[in-house]
Design an enzyme around this catalytic site. Structure first.
Site, PDB file in Angstrom:
ATOM      1  N   ASN A 104     -10.010  -0.461   0.469  1.00 43.96           N
ATOM      2  CA  ASN A 104      -8.555  -0.356   0.418  1.00 43.96           C
ATOM      3  C   ASN A 104      -8.069  -0.892  -0.931  1.00 43.96           C
ATOM      4  O   ASN A 104      -8.139  -2.104  -1.174  1.00 43.96           O
ATOM      5  CB  ASN A 104      -7.962  -1.163   1.583  1.00 43.96           C
ATOM      6  CG  ASN A 104      -6.448  -1.094   1.631  1.00 43.96           C
ATOM      7  OD1 ASN A 104      -5.806  -0.649   0.685  1.00 43.96           O
ATOM      8  ND2 ASN A 104      -5.876  -1.549   2.735  1.00 43.96           N
ATOM      9  N   CYS A 116       0.816  -1.228   0.000  1.00 42.22           N
ATOM     10  CA  CYS A 116       0.000   0.000   0.000  1.00 42.22           C
ATOM     11  C   CYS A 116       0.845   1.272   0.000  1.00 42.22           C
ATOM     12  O   CYS A 116       0.335   2.356  -0.274  1.00 42.22           O
ATOM     13  CB  CYS A 116      -0.943   0.002   1.197  1.00 42.22           C
ATOM     14  SG  CYS A 116      -1.981  -1.458   1.252  1.00 42.22           S
ATOM     15  N   HIS A 131      -3.454   6.995   3.202  1.00 39.72           N
ATOM     16  CA  HIS A 131      -3.831   5.714   2.594  1.00 39.72           C
ATOM     17  C   HIS A 131      -5.215   5.331   3.114  1.00 39.72           C
ATOM     18  O   HIS A 131      -5.491   5.422   4.316  1.00 39.72           O
ATOM     19  CB  HIS A 131      -2.799   4.656   2.968  1.00 39.72           C
ATOM     20  CG  HIS A 131      -3.205   3.270   2.596  1.00 39.72           C
ATOM     21  ND1 HIS A 131      -3.692   2.966   1.349  1.00 39.72           N
ATOM     22  CD2 HIS A 131      -3.230   2.114   3.322  1.00 39.72           C
ATOM     23  CE1 HIS A 131      -3.997   1.670   1.316  1.00 39.72           C
ATOM     24  NE2 HIS A 131      -3.730   1.141   2.497  1.00 39.72           N
TER      25      HIS A 131
HETATM   26  N1  COA Z   1     -18.025  -9.283  10.297  1.00 39.50           N
HETATM   27  C1  COA Z   1     -18.395  -9.623  11.536  1.00 39.50           C
HETATM   28  N2  COA Z   1     -17.513  -9.968  12.479  1.00 39.50           N
HETATM   29  C2  COA Z   1     -16.218  -9.998  12.128  1.00 39.50           C
HETATM   30  C3  COA Z   1     -15.774  -9.669  10.853  1.00 39.50           C
HETATM   31  C4  COA Z   1     -16.736  -9.301   9.903  1.00 39.50           C
HETATM   32  N3  COA Z   1     -16.426  -8.952   8.647  1.00 39.50           N
HETATM   33  N4  COA Z   1     -14.427  -9.783  10.816  1.00 39.50           N
HETATM   34  C5  COA Z   1     -14.035 -10.158  12.037  1.00 39.50           C
HETATM   35  N5  COA Z   1     -15.109 -10.306  12.845  1.00 39.50           N
HETATM   36  C6  COA Z   1     -15.182 -10.703  14.247  1.00 39.50           C
HETATM   37  C7  COA Z   1     -13.975 -11.521  14.660  1.00 39.50           C
HETATM   38  O1  COA Z   1     -14.150 -12.874  14.319  1.00 39.50           O
HETATM   39  C8  COA Z   1     -13.980 -11.311  16.154  1.00 39.50           C
HETATM   40  O2  COA Z   1     -14.950 -12.140  16.736  1.00 39.50           O
HETATM   41  P1  COA Z   1     -14.685 -12.824  18.165  1.00 39.50           P
HETATM   42  O3  COA Z   1     -14.507 -11.701  19.120  1.00 39.50           O
HETATM   43  O4  COA Z   1     -15.920 -13.640  18.373  1.00 39.50           O
HETATM   44  O5  COA Z   1     -13.438 -13.628  17.967  1.00 39.50           O
HETATM   45  C9  COA Z   1     -14.460  -9.858  16.298  1.00 39.50           C
HETATM   46  O6  COA Z   1     -15.116  -9.543  15.061  1.00 39.50           O
HETATM   47  C10 COA Z   1     -13.348  -8.881  16.548  1.00 39.50           C
HETATM   48  O7  COA Z   1     -12.318  -9.176  15.621  1.00 39.50           O
HETATM   49  P2  COA Z   1     -11.033  -8.298  15.551  1.00 39.50           P
HETATM   50  O8  COA Z   1     -10.142  -8.801  14.454  1.00 39.50           O
HETATM   51  O9  COA Z   1     -10.400  -8.165  16.907  1.00 39.50           O
HETATM   52  O10 COA Z   1     -11.683  -6.913  15.149  1.00 39.50           O
HETATM   53  P3  COA Z   1     -11.027  -5.501  15.015  1.00 39.50           P
HETATM   54  O11 COA Z   1     -11.736  -4.538  15.871  1.00 39.50           O
HETATM   55  O12 COA Z   1      -9.522  -5.564  15.146  1.00 39.50           O
HETATM   56  O13 COA Z   1     -11.350  -5.128  13.505  1.00 39.50           O
HETATM   57  C11 COA Z   1     -10.230  -5.095  11.381  1.00 39.50           C
HETATM   58  C12 COA Z   1     -10.855  -5.959  12.470  1.00 39.50           C
HETATM   59  C13 COA Z   1      -9.673  -5.992  10.304  1.00 39.50           C
HETATM   60  C14 COA Z   1     -11.289  -4.185  10.807  1.00 39.50           C
HETATM   61  C15 COA Z   1      -9.094  -4.234  12.021  1.00 39.50           C
HETATM   62  O14 COA Z   1      -8.248  -5.052  12.799  1.00 39.50           O
HETATM   63  C16 COA Z   1      -8.295  -3.516  10.998  1.00 39.50           C
HETATM   64  O15 COA Z   1      -8.787  -2.689  10.278  1.00 39.50           O
HETATM   65  N6  COA Z   1      -6.961  -3.772  10.926  1.00 39.50           N
HETATM   66  C17 COA Z   1      -6.129  -3.145   9.952  1.00 39.50           C
HETATM   67  C18 COA Z   1      -6.384  -3.760   8.607  1.00 39.50           C
HETATM   68  C19 COA Z   1      -5.768  -2.981   7.466  1.00 39.50           C
HETATM   69  O16 COA Z   1      -5.992  -1.813   7.354  1.00 39.50           O
HETATM   70  N7  COA Z   1      -4.998  -3.672   6.634  1.00 39.50           N
HETATM   71  C20 COA Z   1      -4.395  -3.103   5.488  1.00 39.50           C
HETATM   72  C21 COA Z   1      -3.234  -2.260   5.875  1.00 39.50           C
HETATM   73  S1  COA Z   1      -2.541  -1.524   4.487  1.00 39.50           S
END
Ligand code: COA
Length: 331
Positions: A287, A113, A257
């Protein structure tokens, strides 16, 4: 001192819209979860027949038109992508053929990215150090839908497809202050496994077992990536402003980004950036990796967020981990 300016810019996204409601039918998710955790409402997705080079070609055509030059005037093509059409040849060569500009050097870079910021730094150095080069075409283009695991709800909701391109040129107006003022890039390979697509390379051979293990799709430790993104983007913004004796008050528009609204919100708060200066289009783009920043700059420009003489700060973060920031005084 010679300046390198953005002489032209263009972007292109596929027609097909994939909404959160559509994703509710594919995986166990809800619109509320996706919007609440990411800010994304929909994203554009390629048809099977559309390729990364197709998107890049469309964006490049618009950038050339905006720059009032033809493809024959391009001296170098650099493509930033993690979703090349093929392992080789470079997608830059495939786009070169589509543009009909022959015999110029063309290559791809993979800085995920952050790729567009890395690529403009490389292009700027070519232009400043090689008097034979006048115009460099830099393209960020991605078909992320081709490497997204459509069974993994934690990642498939995040990404979209698209392309953005710029023509970078040496400015002939020596009195002008416009142009790319500074670029700062960095990486930390220690975090490589946090966000990766393990297959497709030499480490994991193509075989049925690895296909079954879904090794050819994006793997991500979301929470760790989230924390690193905020830390690194804040640090690189502070560093680039400091070394140019500038503050956020001098900046008219920040183009981050477009990964996650909560990441953008956190850097807005930590750096004390007034919200109206922060440009966001991820609601309808998702993204798009290396394409995210050039698409956002182009759309910000079209929507009047950027005007002549404005200081634009762009900042990115991606797999690697890589990061980068650029300060651009708009022509
Ligand atoms: N819909 C519903 N629930 C979801 C889900 C979805 N699409 N994706 C994950 N979950 C659930 C998980 O399974 C977890 O459930 P649990 O508590 O029963 O285990 C819960 O939601 C929390 O998951 P978690 O991964 O801790 O959520 P989060 O608050 O960290 O949000 C992201 C997840 C991916 C949105 C976040 O971590 C994020 O944006 N990270 C950066 C990603 C990014 O930008 N990557 C590219 C960089 S260039």
């Amino acid at each position: 001192m010679a300046h390198v300016i953005i002489k032209g810019i263009g972007s292109h996204v596929p027609d097909c819209i994939l909404s959160n409601a559509d994703l509710e039918h594919r995986v166990d998710t809800t619109n509320e979860w996706i919007v609440g955790r990411t800010g994304i409402e929909s994203r554009r997705i390629c048809l099977d027949t559309e390729t990364t080079s197709d998107l890049g070609y469309e964006a490049a055509q618009k950038a050339l038109k905006h720059a009032h030059i033809s493809s024959c005037d391009v001296d170098l093509i650099i493509v930033a992508t993690v979703t090349p059409d093929m392992q080789f040849p470079a997608t830059a060569c495939i786009i070169q053929e589509k543009l009909k500009c022959t015999d110029i050097p063309c290559f791809d870079i993979n800085s995920a990215c952050s790729g567009f910021i890395y690529a403009i730094d490389i292009a700027r150095n070519f232009l400043l150090n090689n008097p034979m080069m006048k115009n460099v075409l830099v393209i960020g283009t991605e078909k992320m839908s081709s490497i997204v695991d459509w069974e993994d709800r934690a990642t498939c909701v995040l990404f979209g497809d698209g392309a953005g391109a710029v023509v970078l040129s040496r400015d002939t107006d020596r009195d002008s202050e416009a142009g790319i003022i500074d670029v700062l890039i960095g990486a930390d390979g220690h975090c490589a496994s946090m966000l990766c697509c393990p297959g497709w390379g030499a480490a994991i051979p193509v075989n049925v077992e690895n296909v079954k293990k879904r090794e050819y799709f994006i793997k991500m430790e979301g929470r760790e990536v989230f924390k690193e993104a905020i830390k690194r983007m804040c640090a690189v913004v502070e560093d680039i402003l400091l070394r140019n004796h500038l503050t956020i008050d001098d900046v008219a528009c920040v183009i981050p980004h477009q990964a996650n609204m909560r990441i953008i919100g956190a850097i807005t708060d930590r750096l004390g950036i007034p919200s109206p200066k922060m440009y966001v289009n991820l609601q309808h783009r998702g993204n798009t990796s290396a394409a995210s920043i050039p698409i956002a700059i182009d759309e910000a420009l079209q929507q009047g967020y950027i005007g002549p003489g404005d200081l634009v700060l762009t900042v990115a973060f991606g797999a690697g981990m890589t990061w980068g920031a650029a300060l651009i005084r708009w022509k």
